[in-house]
Design a protein around this motif. Structure first.
Motif, short mmCIF file in Angstrom:
data_model
loop_
_atom_site.label_atom_id
_atom_site.label_comp_id
_atom_site.label_asym_id
_atom_site.label_seq_id
_atom_site.Cartn_x
_atom_site.Cartn_y
_atom_site.Cartn_z
N ASN A 12 0.81 -1.23 0.00
CA ASN A 12 0.00 0.00 0.00
C ASN A 12 0.84 1.28 0.00
O ASN A 12 0.40 2.32 0.48
CB ASN A 12 -0.97 0.04 1.19
CG ASN A 12 -2.11 -0.95 1.04
OD1 ASN A 12 -2.30 -1.52 -0.03
ND2 ASN A 12 -2.86 -1.17 2.11
N SER A 13 2.04 1.20 -0.55
CA SER A 13 2.88 2.40 -0.64
C SER A 13 2.71 3.12 -1.97
O SER A 13 3.17 4.26 -2.13
CB SER A 13 4.36 2.03 -0.45
OG SER A 13 4.79 1.13 -1.46
N ILE A 73 7.71 -5.55 -7.58
CA ILE A 73 7.80 -6.62 -6.61
C ILE A 73 6.60 -6.53 -5.65
O ILE A 73 6.27 -5.44 -5.18
CB ILE A 73 9.10 -6.52 -5.78
CG1 ILE A 73 10.33 -6.36 -6.71
CG2 ILE A 73 9.27 -7.72 -4.86
CD1 ILE A 73 10.62 -7.52 -7.60
N PRO A 74 5.91 -7.63 -5.35
CA PRO A 74 4.79 -7.59 -4.40
C PRO A 74 5.18 -6.90 -3.09
O PRO A 74 6.32 -6.99 -2.64
CB PRO A 74 4.46 -9.07 -4.18
CG PRO A 74 4.87 -9.73 -5.45
CD PRO A 74 6.11 -8.99 -5.90
N GLY A 75 4.20 -6.21 -2.47
CA GLY A 75 4.46 -5.42 -1.27
C GLY A 75 5.04 -6.22 -0.13
O GLY A 75 4.63 -7.35 0.14
N LEU A 76 6.00 -5.62 0.56
CA LEU A 76 6.65 -6.26 1.69
C LEU A 76 5.96 -5.90 3.00
O LEU A 76 5.11 -5.01 3.05
CB LEU A 76 8.13 -5.83 1.76
CG LEU A 76 8.93 -5.91 0.47
CD1 LEU A 76 10.38 -5.56 0.75
CD2 LEU A 76 8.82 -7.28 -0.15
N ALA A 77 6.37 -6.58 4.06
CA ALA A 77 5.89 -6.27 5.40
C ALA A 77 6.95 -6.69 6.39
O ALA A 77 7.83 -7.49 6.06
CB ALA A 77 4.58 -7.00 5.70
N ARG A 105 5.68 5.55 1.20
CA ARG A 105 4.38 6.19 1.36
C ARG A 105 4.53 7.46 2.18
O ARG A 105 4.84 7.42 3.38
CB ARG A 105 3.40 5.24 2.04
CG ARG A 105 2.04 5.90 2.24
CD ARG A 105 0.98 4.91 2.66
NE ARG A 105 -0.26 5.60 3.01
CZ ARG A 105 -1.40 4.99 3.32
NH1 ARG A 105 -1.45 3.68 3.33
NH2 ARG A 105 -2.47 5.68 3.64
N CYS A 106 4.30 8.60 1.53
CA CYS A 106 4.36 9.91 2.19
C CYS A 106 3.04 10.64 2.02
O CYS A 106 3.00 11.87 1.94
CB CYS A 106 5.52 10.74 1.61
SG CYS A 106 7.15 10.04 1.95
N PHE A 107 1.95 9.91 1.91
CA PHE A 107 0.62 10.49 1.76
C PHE A 107 -0.33 9.87 2.78
O PHE A 107 -0.18 8.71 3.18
CB PHE A 107 0.07 10.27 0.35
CG PHE A 107 -0.17 8.82 0.01
CD1 PHE A 107 -1.41 8.22 0.27
CD2 PHE A 107 0.83 8.05 -0.59
CE1 PHE A 107 -1.63 6.89 -0.05
CE2 PHE A 107 0.62 6.72 -0.91
CZ PHE A 107 -0.61 6.14 -0.64
N GLU A 108 -1.28 10.67 3.21
CA GLU A 108 -2.31 10.20 4.14
C GLU A 108 -3.58 9.86 3.38
O GLU A 108 -3.96 10.56 2.44
CB GLU A 108 -2.60 11.27 5.19
CG GLU A 108 -1.39 11.57 6.10
CD GLU A 108 -1.68 12.66 7.11
OE1 GLU A 108 -2.74 13.30 6.99
OE2 GLU A 108 -0.85 12.86 8.01
#
Length: 365
Positions: A12-13, A73-77, A105-108
């Motif tokens: 979700n970035s 690349i699929p999102g990491l966690a 991610r620098c957005f709300e």
């Protein structure tokens, strides 16, 4: 050349949106974490105004821009190395990439919760770094076990290799990436076949809301402060705007859209140029006939090797290269006038091709 840039980041970035802006392949964007378990692969043209300008002097039916392969690349966690999120399924694709673009991610967005529960791009950098460091450390430790056995029986090469591996191990255990380690060419060669994840050059992109596209925000400022000691500067991109621009097919519509938002060019062009630079790449041009074309090569390559980028036969049968500098073509207006002014150079096998060279390859095959 088949060089690949991998787009990485926490889920979700905005990675996939960035991929869609850059690539000719469009992937599905969702608001769900871990909605994909495979990488998206595409090709992006390297925007180069020089090729367009060359075509005003030397007309061709087709313009072919240089390209880079891009991999979303699929999102990491946190805990990916232990199987969290999509786990380790992304690692093979990351390992095959030549450079990485880390989207932060620098957005709300209240409708798109952050996987960590709060917005903190510096923490996100550290999470991804640790995930990659853990995998590098595991790989190095496995190799140390093999080399130690050979070193114990007196293999001098193994003893030297062991010292190098221990140097890398200590660096990573100090929560440092391999790319920041001071190592000579012999040391780098020792670990080259391991394709270490944290050795790959990385470009940081701050993904912001539309209103922060020009000036950034406090999250961007935090990233800049964090990267400053490393001598790095992040790029600031508004992913939503970029996606809308990428969907416009008419060039005039794109220009009008950019003007309305206060941007001089699509931000993704900057990303591609920075990625190109990160990989130490340059372009040379071939002109005349049906196509004017830009070719991608590594900086420092000789004329025969550049000819090989066009076709292996040209490298094998290379005789000479006739070279015109891009700036000279622009100044004099044609190949003939460049020749008359003494601006067409005949170069041999030792000539190192420069960025923007226009080459005519002479060969005997």
């Amino acid at each position: 050349m088949g060089l690949k840039c991998g787009i990485v980041g926490l889920t979700n970035s905005g990675k996939t949106s960035m991929f869609n802006c850059i690539s000719n392949t469009k992937a599905t964007v969702t608001e769900f974490a871990f909605s994909s378990n495979k990488s998206n692969i595409g090709v992006c043209p390297v925007a180069d105004k020089r090729l367009t300008h060359i075509n005003t002097f030397i007309k061709a039916d087709v313009l072919i821009y240089a390209t880079l392969d891009v991999v979303d690349i699929p999102g990491l966690a946190k805990g990916s190395n232990r199987g969290e999120g999509i786990g380790n399924t992304f690692l093979a694709d990351v390992r095959q990439c030549d450079a990485l673009i880390h989207v932060l991610r620098c957005f709300e967005d209240a409708n798109l919760p952050h996987v960590e529960g709060s917005l903190d791009p510096v923490r996100d950098i550290e999470i991804v770094d640790i995930e990659l460091q853990v995998k590098d450390l595991e790989q190095i430790e496995r190799k140390i076990q093999k080399v130690e056995k050979a070193a114990k029986v007196g293999d001098k090469n193994a003893k030297c290799e062991l010292e190098i591996l221990l140097k890398y191990k200590a660096h990573i255990e100090n929560f440092q990436n391999v790319r920041t380690l001071e190592a000579n060419e012999a040391e780098k060669e020792t670990v080259r076949d391991m394709m270490l994840l944290t050795e790959k050059p990385m470009l940081f992109v701050c993904n912001v809301n539309d209103e922060d596209a020009i000036a950034g925000n406090q999250y961007v400022d935090a990233v800049k402060h964090f990267l400053l000691p490393l001598g790095l500067e992040p790029l600031v991109i508004a992913g939503k705007i970029e996606s809308e621009i990428a969907e416009l097919e008419d060039e005039e519509d794109r220009k009008a859209f950019l003007a309305d938002t206060g941007l001089s060019e699509p931000g993704v062009n900057k990303v591609i140029r920075q990625a190109y630079s990160l990989l130490n790449l340059i372009s040379f041009f071939t002109v005349g006939g049906k196509e004017n074309r830009a070719w991608t090569i590594k900086k420092g390559i000789t004329a025969p090797q550049a000819a090989g980028a066009i076709h292996s036969d040209l490298e094998r049968g290379f005789i000479r290269a006739e070279v015109i500098k891009y700036d000279d073509l622009v100044s004099f207006g044609s190949e003939q006038k460049c020749k008359e002014a003494g601006k067409l150079a005949v170069e041999g096998k030792n000539y190192v091709v420069q960025d923007g060279d226009i080459l005519h390859i002479r060969h005997n095959v």
